[in-house]
Design a protein around this motif. Structure first.
Motif, PDB file in Angstrom:
ATOM      1  N   PRO A 172      11.855  -6.947   5.253  1.00  0.00           N
ATOM      2  CA  PRO A 172      11.580  -5.897   6.236  1.00  0.00           C
ATOM      3  C   PRO A 172      12.142  -4.538   5.815  1.00  0.00           C
ATOM      4  N   ARG A 173      13.011  -4.496   4.818  1.00  0.00           N
ATOM      5  CA  ARG A 173      13.571  -3.237   4.315  1.00  0.00           C
ATOM      6  C   ARG A 173      12.550  -2.454   3.489  1.00  0.00           C
ATOM      7  N   ILE A 174      11.518  -3.120   2.998  1.00  0.00           N
ATOM      8  CA  ILE A 174      10.492  -2.441   2.225  1.00  0.00           C
ATOM      9  C   ILE A 174       9.415  -1.949   3.184  1.00  0.00           C
ATOM     10  N   ALA A 175       9.253  -0.627   3.241  1.00  0.00           N
ATOM     11  CA  ALA A 175       8.256  -0.040   4.124  1.00  0.00           C
ATOM     12  C   ALA A 175       6.869  -0.100   3.498  1.00  0.00           C
ATOM     13  N   LYS A 176       6.789   0.207   2.200  1.00  0.00           N
ATOM     14  CA  LYS A 176       5.483   0.298   1.558  1.00  0.00           C
ATOM     15  C   LYS A 176       5.654   0.195   0.049  1.00  0.00           C
ATOM     16  N   ILE A 177       4.638  -0.322  -0.627  1.00  0.00           N
ATOM     17  CA  ILE A 177       4.593  -0.355  -2.087  1.00  0.00           C
ATOM     18  C   ILE A 177       3.333   0.384  -2.506  1.00  0.00           C
ATOM     19  N   GLU A 178       3.506   1.433  -3.316  1.00  0.00           N
ATOM     20  CA  GLU A 178       2.370   2.212  -3.824  1.00  0.00           C
ATOM     21  C   GLU A 178       2.236   1.962  -5.311  1.00  0.00           C
ATOM     22  N   ILE A 179       1.019   1.806  -5.786  1.00  0.00           N
ATOM     23  CA  ILE A 179       0.771   1.649  -7.218  1.00  0.00           C
ATOM     24  C   ILE A 179       0.409   3.017  -7.776  1.00  0.00           C
ATOM     25  N   GLU A 180       1.245   3.538  -8.708  1.00  0.00           N
ATOM     26  CA  GLU A 180       0.975   4.829  -9.331  1.00  0.00           C
ATOM     27  C   GLU A 180      -0.049   4.687 -10.442  1.00  0.00           C
ATOM     28  N   ARG A 181       0.174   3.724 -11.343  1.00  0.00           N
ATOM     29  CA  ARG A 181      -0.780   3.469 -12.418  1.00  0.00           C
ATOM     30  C   ARG A 181      -0.718   2.013 -12.827  1.00  0.00           C
TER      31      ARG A 181
END
Length: 120
Positions: free
Chosen positions: A79-88
């Motif tokens: 729950p500590r991770i809000a979001k994961i974005e893939i840059e490349r």
């Protein structure tokens, strides 16, 4: 007994996780709680490994900060991770990128980018 554990685990598993792999450069948005305040802190780097299955799965992100290599292990369903974005997207031929630990400079952060032909 196993069905009870499976039911509890299914409630904890996140559904909005992007499909990222080892070699991808990601931004991990983590919730940091300081006293009574909460803020989002971004940790950006290369995914050098994934481990575990289901609720127990985690991934390791490595970045070079001020000339020093820093690695951090994140539980995927925390729950500590809000979001994961893939840059490349990265194209690698290994399951674990431990060889990046011995590299210096730009080669320590560079992984071959995945082309459109190999993605299909």
């Amino acid at each position: 007994m196993s069905t009870i554990i499976d039911k509890i685990e299914s409630e904890q598993i996140k559904k909005d996780i992007p499909a990222f792999r080892v070699g991808d450069t990601v931004k991990v948005h983590t919730r940091v709680i300081e006293g009574d305040k909460e803020r989002i802190q971004i940790y950006s780097g290369i995914v050098i490994g994934r481990k575990g299955t289901g609720l127990n799965s985690n991934f390791t992100v490595r970045r070079v900060s001020y000339g020093e290599g820093v690695e951090r292990v994140f539980p995927i369903h925390s729950p500590r991770i809000a979001k994961i974005e893939i840059e490349r997207k990265g194209e690698v031929r290994r399951a674990k990128l431990n060889y990046l630990r011995t590299r210096k400079g730009k080669s320590a952060t560079m992984v071959k980018e995945k082309s459109e032909k190999s993605a299909a």
